[in-house]
Write a protein that holds these residues in place. Structure first.
Motif, mmCIF file in Angstrom:
data_model
loop_
_atom_site.group_PDB
_atom_site.id
_atom_site.type_symbol
_atom_site.label_atom_id
_atom_site.label_comp_id
_atom_site.label_asym_id
_atom_site.label_seq_id
_atom_site.Cartn_x
_atom_site.Cartn_y
_atom_site.Cartn_z
ATOM 1 N N ALA A 5 38.085 36.763 39.042
ATOM 2 C CA ALA A 5 38.013 37.880 38.100
ATOM 3 C C ALA A 5 36.570 38.317 37.895
ATOM 4 O O ALA A 5 36.277 39.519 37.844
ATOM 5 N N THR A 6 35.660 37.367 37.804
ATOM 6 C CA THR A 6 34.242 37.695 37.648
ATOM 7 C C THR A 6 33.735 38.482 38.853
ATOM 8 O O THR A 6 33.021 39.476 38.703
ATOM 9 N N PHE A 8 35.508 40.356 40.928
ATOM 10 C CA PHE A 8 36.079 41.707 40.930
ATOM 11 C C PHE A 8 35.384 42.588 39.899
ATOM 12 O O PHE A 8 35.122 43.763 40.158
ATOM 13 N N LYS A 9 35.069 42.028 38.735
ATOM 14 C CA LYS A 9 34.350 42.817 37.720
ATOM 15 C C LYS A 9 32.985 43.238 38.233
ATOM 16 O O LYS A 9 32.545 44.371 38.011
ATOM 17 N N THR A 27 40.202 47.363 43.776
ATOM 18 C CA THR A 27 39.500 46.324 43.025
ATOM 19 C C THR A 27 40.102 46.171 41.632
ATOM 20 O O THR A 27 40.257 45.050 41.130
ATOM 21 N N GLN A 28 40.472 47.275 40.998
ATOM 22 C CA GLN A 28 41.133 47.194 39.692
ATOM 23 C C GLN A 28 42.451 46.418 39.820
ATOM 24 O O GLN A 28 42.760 45.566 38.990
ATOM 25 N N ASN A 30 43.250 44.198 42.117
ATOM 26 C CA ASN A 30 42.951 42.791 42.377
ATOM 27 C C ASN A 30 42.438 42.085 41.122
ATOM 28 O O ASN A 30 42.762 40.912 40.895
ATOM 29 N N LEU A 31 41.655 42.782 40.314
ATOM 30 C CA LEU A 31 41.202 42.219 39.043
ATOM 31 C C LEU A 31 42.399 41.935 38.147
ATOM 32 O O LEU A 31 42.496 40.856 37.542
ATOM 33 N N LEU A 35 43.432 38.239 36.770
ATOM 34 C CA LEU A 35 43.549 37.958 35.335
ATOM 35 C C LEU A 35 44.959 37.491 34.972
ATOM 36 O O LEU A 35 45.136 36.583 34.152
ATOM 37 N N ALA A 56 43.570 46.609 33.641
ATOM 38 C CA ALA A 56 43.126 46.807 35.027
ATOM 39 C C ALA A 56 44.215 47.477 35.862
ATOM 40 O O ALA A 56 43.941 48.399 36.643
#
Length: 111
Positions: A5-6, A8-9, A27-28, A30-31, A35, A56
């Motif tokens: 998650a980090t 992807f952010k 990416t959103q 995948n985030l 999460l 996300a």
């Protein structure tokens, strides 16, 4: 927050919606998935992780459409339905599951 998650952010600082909309949406998504998976492993209260995952996925949904990206849109709808179901937000869950039901014939025809 998990390493995934980090990461992807951090990627979202480069993969912006204005410059790379498809990559941003991916990416959103995948985030949101990272999460959501983390919420299942979290000890105790995972409400914040589920809410962040939904946020996300909702962001990804602004790019994915049933016409242009049916598979991605379908996956986002499913993820949102499952998250809202876990949160016991029944109206939102039903809405997303109904979207899946309505999309299934068109989605299947494109395979």
């Amino acid at each position: 927050m998990s390493q995934a998650a980090t990461a992807f952010k951090q990627a979202l600082t480069v993969r912006t919606k204005d410059c790379y909309p498809a990559d941003w949406a991916s990416t959103q998504y995948n985030l949101g998935t990272a999460l959501w998976e983390e919420s299942g492993r979290a000890a105790g209260d995972n409400v914040a992780l589920l809410a962040a995952a939904a946020t996300a996925y909702e962001a990804a949904q602004t790019y994915y459409t049933p016409k242009d990206q049916p598979e991605q849109w379908f996956n986002v709808q499913n993820g949102l339905g499952l998250i809202y179901e876990q949160q016991r937000e029944w109206t939102a869950a039903i809405l997303h599951f109904e979207n899946l039901r309505d999309m299934e014939p068109m989605y299947a025809a494109q395979k």
